[in-house]
Each structure stands twice: as structure tokens, then as C-alpha cells.
Design an enzyme around this catalytic site. Structure first.
Site, mmCIF file in Angstrom:
data_model
loop_
_atom_site.group_PDB
_atom_site.id
_atom_site.type_symbol
_atom_site.label_atom_id
_atom_site.label_comp_id
_atom_site.label_asym_id
_atom_site.label_seq_id
_atom_site.Cartn_x
_atom_site.Cartn_y
_atom_site.Cartn_z
ATOM 1 N N GLU A 1 -2.898 -1.423 11.834
ATOM 2 C CA GLU A 1 -4.002 -2.503 11.281
ATOM 3 C C GLU A 1 -3.470 -3.852 11.484
ATOM 4 O O GLU A 1 -2.257 -3.887 11.712
ATOM 5 C CB GLU A 1 -3.874 -2.207 9.680
ATOM 6 C CG GLU A 1 -5.164 -2.933 9.012
ATOM 7 C CD GLU A 1 -5.346 -2.816 7.624
ATOM 8 O OE1 GLU A 1 -5.481 -1.661 7.159
ATOM 9 O OE2 GLU A 1 -5.276 -3.549 6.781
ATOM 10 N N ASP B 1 -4.479 -7.670 10.458
ATOM 11 C CA ASP B 1 -5.230 -8.480 9.501
ATOM 12 C C ASP B 1 -5.173 -9.903 9.498
ATOM 13 O O ASP B 1 -4.167 -10.380 9.514
ATOM 14 C CB ASP B 1 -4.648 -8.123 8.182
ATOM 15 C CG ASP B 1 -4.801 -6.568 7.755
ATOM 16 O OD1 ASP B 1 -5.703 -5.862 8.097
ATOM 17 O OD2 ASP B 1 -4.063 -6.307 7.092
ATOM 18 N N GLU C 1 -6.512 -12.421 6.466
ATOM 19 C CA GLU C 1 -7.021 -12.483 5.125
ATOM 20 C C GLU C 1 -7.062 -13.930 4.662
ATOM 21 O O GLU C 1 -6.065 -14.327 4.716
ATOM 22 C CB GLU C 1 -6.371 -11.625 4.325
ATOM 23 C CG GLU C 1 -6.323 -10.155 4.565
ATOM 24 C CD GLU C 1 -5.629 -9.251 3.436
ATOM 25 O OE1 GLU C 1 -6.378 -8.377 2.795
ATOM 26 O OE2 GLU C 1 -4.592 -9.397 3.330
#
Ligand SMILES: *[C@@H]1O[C@H](CO)[C@@H](O)[C@H](O)[C@H]1NC(C)=O
Length: 295
Positions: free
Chosen positions: A106, A108, A110
Site C-alpha cells: 500500500e 498512502d 491521508e
């Protein structure tokens, strides 16, 4: 024959660009539906301008999210986003790549909202083989709720680079020589979502979502995807044949001096948290941090 000539032409252009430019290719603006579909609560996605932009809506009932139609193994992925304005404490907006399986990889972005006038935090993370815990957090050098900014990932066999506009804010290098897994054999899809995370997001969960300010709206445009499409392991292998794509060229295998200068500027002025320096959590410095001073 014509196809072959066009192909050779493209290879030639790619090499030409690769030699002189280290910034990824300019993203191409395309409508949402070219690359993406809603994942959940599709009635909370509003299409604007014939789908060239979308608004994601979070209210008391639900947030929402979307995902790419295809899976990719390497490429350059970019989104222009305008985050929830005003009082957005507790609200999280994410843009990420994930292989979405048990031992998932993953990458990311955020965005952690905040009370009116208080700064957003941008948290990045990299998971390899199901293992994350590589958070870095920064403040941004602009107000991400006032206008659209681009958030991009360049991912090839050598590194994963996170960009905010044209500024590299993080590089995660392939450290397979250190025995560290690097995401390269599981294709990933792109995802985005907007949801309530007031159990952890703002000041560690102290600031709760003020539902009287709902609905919360995050806007998206320019749905650029330039990746090597892969869903089967054969396709993954083809994508792993290094040298074919523009992002395999020398210029994209590492940041250049100017990009490192900008990365240091972000580190020095905007860092809130970096797992590499969290001695309490990691008495032994994580190997990738030890090897690459400024990963
Ligand atoms: C929210 O604002 C507070 C006060 O300025 C700050 O300490 C915090 O880092 C900000 N961001 C988040 C996501 O908590």
C-alpha cells in the site's frame, strides 16, 4: 508496420525525455469515468462539469469512496484535490494505492482535517507484504482547502516517490539488498475515500467531528493515470521488464539534486512526525532509514 514505427517513435521520445528531465510527466486531465468507479455509497459522489470533477460528500449517514477500474504495476498516478474546508476536525480524506489482500502492499496519502484555522496534517505510509508502521506526517506549506493541488505517486522498480504539486515530500527506495520487501510483484489499484475518523485523526482523537457542520465535501479533478496495467501474474512480469517504460529511465530511478534540496526543505520546515526518528517505538532504527538518511 505503422504500429511498429509509432512504437519506436515513442521509445525514442521517452529516452529523450528521460535524459533531461527528472520530474514525472505532466499529468493529463481526464474525466473521472475514464479511470475510476465508485466503490461504496455512490449516491454521495456528485459529478460536476460532466464528470471532469467530482465532490465526495460525508454526512451523518456515510462517507464514500471510489477506486480505479484497473490494477497497475508501476506508473505515475496523480489527483488534484481540494480538501474539506472550515471545521474538518475528525474528517479524513485519503488517496492511495493498495493490492487489497492479506499481505498487502500500500502507498498512502491521508489528509487529517482540523478545526477551522488549524492546519491539516498530511500523513504518508508505505506497506510491504502487510507491514506498514512507516508513518510520516507533515504540515503543508499552503492551505489545502482553498484550492486544488496535485498529489502524485511515481512508482517504479527503484523507488516510490510522493509528490505534492511538484515537490517530492517522500522517497521510499527499493531496499531488497537489505532484505526489505518492496512492492513490485502485486499489482495495486488506486482508491480514494472520505470518512469520519474522529477516534484517531485530529490531535490523536481528542477533537471530535462537529456534525452540525455536515455535509463535509472534498473535491477532486484531473484523474491522471499512466500505469502499466496488470491483473495476471504474466502481466506483472511484463510490467517488471525494466527499461521499457519512461519511468524506468535513469532520470526517474532517483531524485536529482534539486529534488533532494526540496525534500530537505519539507523535512526541515514541515515535519510533524517521522517514524525513522521515533526512538521510543523503534529502539533500533528501521533498516531503510539507517541506509538512506533521508528516506
Ligand atoms: C490540528 O491543530 C493542532 C493545533 O494547532 C495541531 O497541534 C495538530 O497537529 C493539527 N492537526 C491534526 C491533524 O491534529
Amino acid at each position: 508496420m505503422v504500429g511498429k514505427l509509432i512504437f519506436l517513435g515513442l521509445v525514442f521520445i521517452n529516452l529523450g525525455l528521460g535524459v533531461h528531465c527528472a520530474a514525472p510527466r505532466r499529468p493529463v486531465d481526464v474525466p473521472f469515468s475514464t479511470n475510476y468507479v465508485p466503490t461504496w455509497a455512490s449516491d454521495h459522489i456528485k459529478y460536476i462539469n460532466g464528470g471532469r470533477s467530482v465532490d465526495l460528500v460525508l454526512d451523518r449517514n456515510t462517507g464514500t469512496g471510489f477506486q480505479s477500474k484497473n490494477s497497475y504495476q508501476f506508473g505515475h498516478f496523480s489527483m488534484r484535490m481540494k480538501l474539506v474546508g472550515g471545521d474538518s476536525a475528525g474528517v479524513v480524506t485519503a488517496f492511495y494505492l493498495s493490492s487489497n489482500n492479506a499481505e498487502h502492499d500500500e502507498i498512502d496519502f491521508e489528509f487529517l482535517g482540523n478545526r477551522t484555522g488549524q492546519p491539516y496534517i498530511l500523513q504518508t505510509n508505505v506497506f510491504t507484504g502487510g507491514q506498514g508502521n512507516r508513518e510520516q506526517r507533515i504540515y503543508l506549506w499552503f492551505d489545502p482547502t482553498k484550492g486544488f493541488h496535485s498529489y502524485s505517486v511515481l512508482w517504479n522498480m527503484y523507488c516510490i516517490v510522493f509528490f505534492v504539486d511538484d515537490v517530492p515530500i517522500r522517497i521510499f527506495k527499493n531496499s531488497k539488498d537489505l532484505g526489505l520487501r518492496f512492492p513490485f510483484n502485486q499489482p495495486m489499484k488506486l482508491y480514494s475515500s472520505l470518512w469520519n475518523a474522529d477516534d484517531w485523526a485530529t490531535r490523536g482523537g481528542l477533537e471530535k467531528t462537529d456534525w452540525s457542520k455536515a455535509p463535509f465535501i472534498a473535491s477532486y479533478t484531473s484523474f491522471h493515470v499512466d500505469g502499466c496495467m496488470a491483473s495476471t501474474s504474466q502481466e506483472v512480469q511484463v510490467c517488471n521488464t525494466v527499461g521499457k517504460r519512461w519511468w524506468d529511465q535513469k532520470a526517474f530511478q532517483d531524485l536529482d539534486a534539486e529534488q533532494y534540496r526540496r525534500l530537505r526543505w519539507v523535512r526541515q520546515k514541515y515535519t510533524v512526525y517521522n517514524y525513522c526518528y521515533d526512538k521510543a517505538r523503534y529502539p533500533t532504527v528501521p533498516i531503510e532509514c539507517a541506509k538512506y538518511r533521508d528516506i
